[in-house]
Every structure is written in structure tokens, then in C-alpha cells.
Design a protein around this motif. Structure first.
Motif, short mmCIF file in Angstrom:
data_model
loop_
_atom_site.label_atom_id
_atom_site.label_comp_id
_atom_site.label_asym_id
_atom_site.label_seq_id
_atom_site.Cartn_x
_atom_site.Cartn_y
_atom_site.Cartn_z
N ASP A 68 0.86 -1.19 0.00
CA ASP A 68 0.00 0.00 0.00
C ASP A 68 0.90 1.24 0.00
OD1 ASP A 68 -2.12 1.76 0.09
OD2 ASP A 68 -2.40 1.59 2.27
N TYR A 71 2.36 2.45 3.32
CA TYR A 71 1.50 2.48 4.52
C TYR A 71 1.37 1.08 5.11
CZ TYR A 71 0.52 7.37 4.00
OH TYR A 71 0.66 8.73 3.94
N HIS A 111 -1.90 0.20 11.92
CA HIS A 111 -1.61 -1.14 11.42
C HIS A 111 -0.14 -1.23 11.08
CE1 HIS A 111 -3.37 1.49 8.25
NE2 HIS A 111 -2.20 1.27 7.68
N PHE A 156 -10.76 -0.80 1.49
CA PHE A 156 -10.41 -1.03 0.08
C PHE A 156 -11.37 -2.00 -0.62
CE2 PHE A 156 -5.63 -0.18 1.09
CZ PHE A 156 -5.90 1.17 1.23
N PHE A 174 -7.76 -2.06 6.30
CA PHE A 174 -7.33 -1.76 4.93
C PHE A 174 -7.00 -3.09 4.25
CE2 PHE A 174 -7.14 2.08 7.37
CZ PHE A 174 -7.63 3.04 6.49
N GLN A 178 -2.11 -5.36 5.83
CA GLN A 178 -2.01 -4.32 6.86
C GLN A 178 -2.83 -4.67 8.11
OE1 GLN A 178 -3.41 -1.63 3.69
NE2 GLN A 178 -1.88 -0.17 4.37
N ARG A 208 2.81 13.42 10.83
CA ARG A 208 1.47 13.31 10.26
C ARG A 208 1.02 11.93 10.70
NH1 ARG A 208 -1.02 9.37 6.75
NH2 ARG A 208 -2.64 10.39 5.54
N ASP A 210 -1.32 8.78 10.55
CA ASP A 210 -2.20 8.06 9.63
C ASP A 210 -3.41 7.45 10.38
OD1 ASP A 210 -2.52 6.97 6.89
OD2 ASP A 210 -2.27 5.03 7.88
N VAL A 211 -4.56 7.50 9.76
CA VAL A 211 -5.78 6.89 10.31
C VAL A 211 -5.94 7.19 11.80
CG1 VAL A 211 -7.27 4.84 10.18
CG2 VAL A 211 -5.29 4.97 8.72
N GLU A 269 -4.61 12.75 10.55
CA GLU A 269 -5.48 12.41 9.43
C GLU A 269 -6.69 11.74 10.06
OE1 GLU A 269 -6.12 9.54 5.61
OE2 GLU A 269 -5.34 8.82 7.49
N HIS A 329 -2.28 12.33 -1.78
CA HIS A 329 -1.99 11.11 -2.54
C HIS A 329 -3.15 10.12 -2.54
CE1 HIS A 329 -1.48 10.24 1.61
NE2 HIS A 329 -1.41 8.95 1.36
N ASP A 330 -4.29 10.49 -1.96
CA ASP A 330 -5.43 9.58 -1.87
C ASP A 330 -6.61 10.00 -2.74
OD1 ASP A 330 -4.25 7.85 -0.01
OD2 ASP A 330 -4.93 9.06 1.69
N ARG A 417 -5.80 4.95 -6.67
CA ARG A 417 -5.14 6.23 -6.48
C ARG A 417 -3.84 6.40 -7.25
NH1 ARG A 417 -5.15 4.93 -0.24
NH2 ARG A 417 -4.54 2.99 -1.28
N ARG A 421 -0.42 9.65 -8.30
CA ARG A 421 0.89 9.28 -7.75
C ARG A 421 1.93 9.10 -8.85
NH1 ARG A 421 -1.31 4.74 -3.38
NH2 ARG A 421 -2.45 6.22 -2.08
#
Ligand code: NOJ
Length: 542
Positions: A68, A71, A111, A156, A174, A178, A208, A210-211, A269, A329-330, A417, A421
């Protein structure tokens, strides 16, 4: 209607920073293997300094199978060998600082990768073991445990559970690569604190996260009645998002950051309802939380105005400042989003939508106008690499090059995505348009040649020059300005004042609007005498 708000001023750098997001894999390839890396990032630091940014947020650069895009972290203390080494990362952080740029590191606490040592140990250990308790391992339902433990879906696509050979199931919100970690296990919290210290000790300006809204799961893992998981939601509907148990975790992180000097910070995020965002921004929690309301808004002056007013007052109410985001990037890059009719969902359009609906020129005009809005607002602005070149989504990527797990996990119903990218074009010619010396991991669309950084450099009216000038003016006129006031200039016009002598006006309708009096400092497109054309922002000294 005129609404007035006063924005808290403070010297902390992040309150008014312009933060540039680097997707390492696609930014610049220094060693010619087709994948971006730290050497490439280093070589572009002068470009970033010239752009006028204050900080970089680096997407995950850790050792990872890259299932991913990183990630899926296998080791939080090591850089993936395709990107460089841990000492290069440390040197990069220091070198960026010598260009006046701070570096935020992306921390992924929800994760790990299935290649992480913890997960390998969990697989090797029996059901009920302490190794498994660091994740969410459960027995299945059905006579033989052949059904997942509950009906949770992955973001996903498909079930959020995967079965292991001995019959137990593990949770992954996800991709199956993960596995979600269990934040109730004390070692999890200790380890992430140590990882934070590891990067802070190496000079990181912060994180930053994540989730940020996913770390706690409801006890008993209750069914959700088949509800889909689109990555965001309320705890009543989706018992794995935005739960109160998240906040003590955040407070512990904040205490760690506060031990360090130099205004270290963290930005969440957190895909939560706007009304819940302030909870994450309490003085002993996050410094910032991304405000995705503008990113998800369509081109509409009333919507923009109400989002802006609400975001400023809700951040301010808890002593934070708003954060403005148009792309990352998403999501489908905003020049493409804005080139589609408002009722089209860009992420779904990518796969097989009507191409005739896309008006790329209009999208570009609007993207330039929107960027000037975000730079004129109080608070900080996040720029995704390539925004400053006006890069559109690479919406035409052939299906056989796609790497995003969404494509597979959605059973080929969502393209994913990859189109935002695609590697950056630095030069108008050459193998991979100056990205590297030996191709690029995703193909670049032909129109990227015209948009290359070198082709826009010193080109009056180019998007790159627009960004540079806007950021220079912002620094000179807006960073210390505390006032903000929305101004009513008629339908389809978004207008606001900053202090006594600065006005930002955007025409978001179809006809021409009246251009207010004042000296034009900058405009996102050509002006026609005293008229403001559609899809145009102007900054005025007035
Ligand atoms: C949000 C990240 O921005 C996205 O790229 C990633 O796929 C998910 N979190 C899972 O880590």
C-alpha cells in the motif's frame, strides 16, 4: 451577510506554515532505478526553498513491501532500501533545515505490514498467545469457524478479516497486508512512543498521523449490519472509528512532543464529522487535524464560504488554526476534479466515466483560483507535490500498470489512487521527463512534458510562477495578519478580507463579476478591465 472572526495569532511556525507533501516514490529518482528516493529529494531542496514552503511532510519511507505504497510498514526505524538509508534520512532532515524547511514524518500507528516482526511472531505463536494479542485475532463464526468473526468491511473492499492456517482470523481495516494493531496492549503504546522519540531525536519537526480516527475498536467487535466502510464515520455507525478511547493515546503522544524544544507538532489524518474534529485539537492533543471539507467540496461559492467560516471558528475555539487541503496522494488531483461536473464522483469516473465530461482547461483555471484562496486564508496550507505545476490526474493509466491495492481489493470496480501518484515531470524532454535516468514506476501522460518544472520556470503566468509569487506575497502580507472577514459580493462570488488592506475575491459562477476597487496584487488568470472572469481569484490591496 458579513461575518467577522479574529484568528488567534501565535508565533508557533505550524500555525501559518505552508507544508509540501512528498510522495517519495514519485518525487525524484536520484539513483536511476525508476523509483523516487531520498537522494532525489535532496537534489530538489533548492527548488523547494525557492517555492517558498516552510515544511515537508514525507509520506512513509520505511522498510515496506510497498503493497500500500509504504503504509504497510515492516520496520518503523529503518528506511526502505529503495529509498535510501536511515542515515540519509537523518542527513536529509538536517539539510532541509539548512534550507529553512522542517520535516514531518508520516507515522502509521493503526496497522503494521504483515512483514513486521510482530506479525510474523503472531503467526508463529498459538491462538491466545501474547504475540497474537498485539493484533486483533479472533475465532471465526460458523460451525467450524469458517466465517469471519463479524461483518466489518475493509476500506479497500471485501471483508476486514483474513483467516490464518490454524483457523483464527485477523482484522485489517485496509488491505490484508495491513493487520490492525491492538492499542489496548501496553507494548503497542510503548513501542510507538519509542518510535516517535527515534524520529524526534533525528530532528523530525513532528508527525502526520495516519488513520488517527481508527486506533480504538469497540469491545466485543459488534456487527455493523453490513454497513460499508468508506474510511470515515461516526462511532455509532462504525464501531471502529472516532471512539473516545483514542484520546488518551493522543495525550500521551502530546506529552512526548512537549518534552522536545522547537515547537514539534503533529497533524491528524482524522476522517471524522466536522463537529467532532475539535475533540482532536484540544490543547493537550493534536496541534492540527487536516480539514478535508474543502477537498471534498464541489465548486460552489456558498459551500466554500460556509466551510471556511466553520473551519476557522471550530479550530479557533480550541486554540488551533485551520488547515487547508485541496489534494493529497489519496484523491483525484483537483485540476481534474474541478474539470468534472459537480454531480460526478471523480474517483468512480476514473474507471469508465464519460471522458467527454472533462473540461481540463476549466479544471486548471479553478485549481489555480482555489490555490490562491487557500494561501490567502488564515492557518496553514498543505500542497501536494505537483500541485504547483498544475498537474492533472493521470486518468488514462492502463489497467495493467495499476499498483494501488484498491484495484484488486475492490474486485476491479474502483481504479484507485495511482493516477495522482505518477512521477513528477522535472524536464520537458527525456526518458522520464527528468524524474530519473531509467524510466519511472508508473507511466507519465504525454501532457506532463508541457507542465514540467523546467518548462514553467520563469515563464510568466505559469502555475509554478503563480505559486511562487503567491507564497512570497503571503509571507510578506498575510502571515502576521490576524483578521479575517467574509464579505458579501453577490451570488457566486467568494470574498474575504484579511485586516485593513487585503481582499481575496473568487468568481465561482458563469458570467463576469465586478472587480472591486484596489490595486491588483496577483490574479490567477487574465482580468478584463473592471470585470472578474469566471473561475478566477484576485488578490487586491484595498
Ligand atoms: C491513509 C493514507 O493516506 C492512505 O494512503 C493509506 O492507504 C491508508 N491511510 C491506510 O494506511
Amino acid at each position: 451577510a458579513v461575518r467577522s472572526q479574529v484568528v488567534e495569532s501565535s508565533r508557533a511556525w505550524w500555525r501559518h506554515a505552508v507544508v509540501y507533501q512528498i510522495y517519495v516514490r514519485s518525487f525524484a529518482d536520484g539513483n536511476g532505478d525508476g523509483t523516487g528516493d531520498i537522494a532525489g529529494m535532496r537534489s530538489r531542496l533548492p527548488y523547494l526553498e525557492r517555492l517558498g514552503i516552510d515544511a515537508i511532510w514525507v509520506n512513509p519511507w520505511y522498510r515496506s513491501p510497498l503493497l500500500d505504497g509504504g503504509y504497510d510498514v515492516a520496520d518503523y526505524r529503518e528506511i526502505d532500501e529503495r529509498f535510501g538509508t536511515t542515515s540519509e534520512a537523518e542527513a536529509f532532515i538536517a539539510e532541509a533545515r539548512s534550507h529553512g524547511i522542517r520535516v514531518l514524518v508520516d507515522l502509521v500507528p493503526n496497522h503494521t505490514s504483515w512483514d513486521h516482526l510482530w506479525f510474523k511472531a503472531a503467526l508463529a505463536a498459538p491462538a491466545g498467545s501474547d504475540e497474537r494479542a498485539r493484533y486483533h485475532f479472533l475465532d471465526g463464526r460458523g460451525d467450524h469457524g469458517e466465517l469471519p468473526p463479524n461483518d466489518w468491511q475493509s476500506v479497500f473492499g471485501g471483508p476486514a478479516w483474513t483467516r490464518v492456517p490454524d483457523g483464527q482470523w485477523y482484522l485489517h481495516l485496509f488491505d490484508e497486508s495491513q493487520p490492525d494493531v491492538n492499542w489496548e496492549h501496553p507494548e503497542v503504546a510503548d513501542e510507538f512512543e519509542a518510535v516517535m522519540r527515534f524520529w524526534l531525536d533525528r530532528g523530525a519537526a513532528g508527525f502526520r498521523i495516519d488513520v488517527a480516527h481508527g486506533l480504538a475498536k469497540a469491545p466485543g467487535y459488534p456487527d455493523v449490519g453490513g454497513a460499508a466502510n468508506d474510511g470515515r464515520g461516526q462511532p455509532e455507525e462504525l464501531p471502529y472509528y472516532d471512539r473516545d478511547e483514542i484520546h488518551p493515546i493522543v495525550r500521551r503522544w502530546r506529552r512526548v512532543l512537549d518534552e522536545y524544544d522547537d515547537d514539534r507538532m503533529m497533524v491528524a489524518e482524522a476522517w471524522v464529522a466536522a463537529a467532532r474534529r475539535p475533540l482532536y485539537l484540544r490543547p493537550d492533543e493534536y496541534h492540527q487535524a487536516f480539514d478535508f471539507d474543502l477537498l471534498t467540496a464541489t465548486w460552489d461559492a456558498d459551500d466554500f464560504a460556509s466551510i471556511i467560516a466553520a473551519s476557522i471558528s471550530s479550530a479557533q475555539a480550541v486554540g488551533s488554526d485551520p488547515t487547508w487541503v485541496l489534494s493529497n496522494h489519496d484523491v483525484v488531483r483537483h485540476p481534474t476534479r474541478y474539470g468534472l461536473p459537480n454531480d460526478i464522483e471523480p474517483g468512480l469516473w476514473l474507471l469508465d466515466g464519460d471522458r467527454g465530461l472533462l473540461d481540463e482547461e476549466r479544471g486548471t483555471r479553478r485549481a489555480r483560483a482555489a490555490a490562491m484562496v487557500t494561501f490567502a486564508l488564515p492557518g496553514s496550507a498543505y500542497v501536494y507535490q505537483g500541485d504547483e505545476l498544475g498537474l492533472p490526474e493521470a486518468w488514462d493509466l492502463p489497467l495493467d500498470v495499476l499498483q494501488d491495492p484498491i484495484w484488486h481489493d475492490s474486485e476491479h470496480t474502483v481504479k484507485g489512487r495511482d493516477g495522482c501518484r505518477v512521477p513528477i515531470p522535472w524536464e520537458p524532454t527525456g526518458e522520464s521527463l527528468g524524474f530519473g535516468t531509467d524510466g519511472s514506476w508508473l507511466p507519465q501522460p504525454p501532457e506532463f512534458a508541457r507542465l514540467a518544472a523546467a518548462a514553467q520556470e520563469n515563464e510568466p503566468g505559469s502555475t509554478l510562477e503563480l505559486y511562487r509569487t503567491a507564497l512570497e506575497l503571503r509571507r510578506a502580507r498575510l502571515v502576521d495578519e490576524v483578521g479575517f472577514e467574509l464579505v458579501d459580493r453577490g451570488p457566486s462570488v467568494l470574498a474575504f478580507r484579511r485586516g485593513d488592506s487585503f481582499t481575496c475575491v473568487t468568481h465561482m459562477g458563469d458570467d463576469h463579476a465586478e472587480l472591486p476597487d484596489g490595486e491588483v496584487l496577483l490574479s490567477s488568470g487574465p482580468l478584463h478591465d473592471d470585470r472578474l472572469p469566471p473561475d478566477t481569484t484576485v488578490w487586491l490591496a484595498s
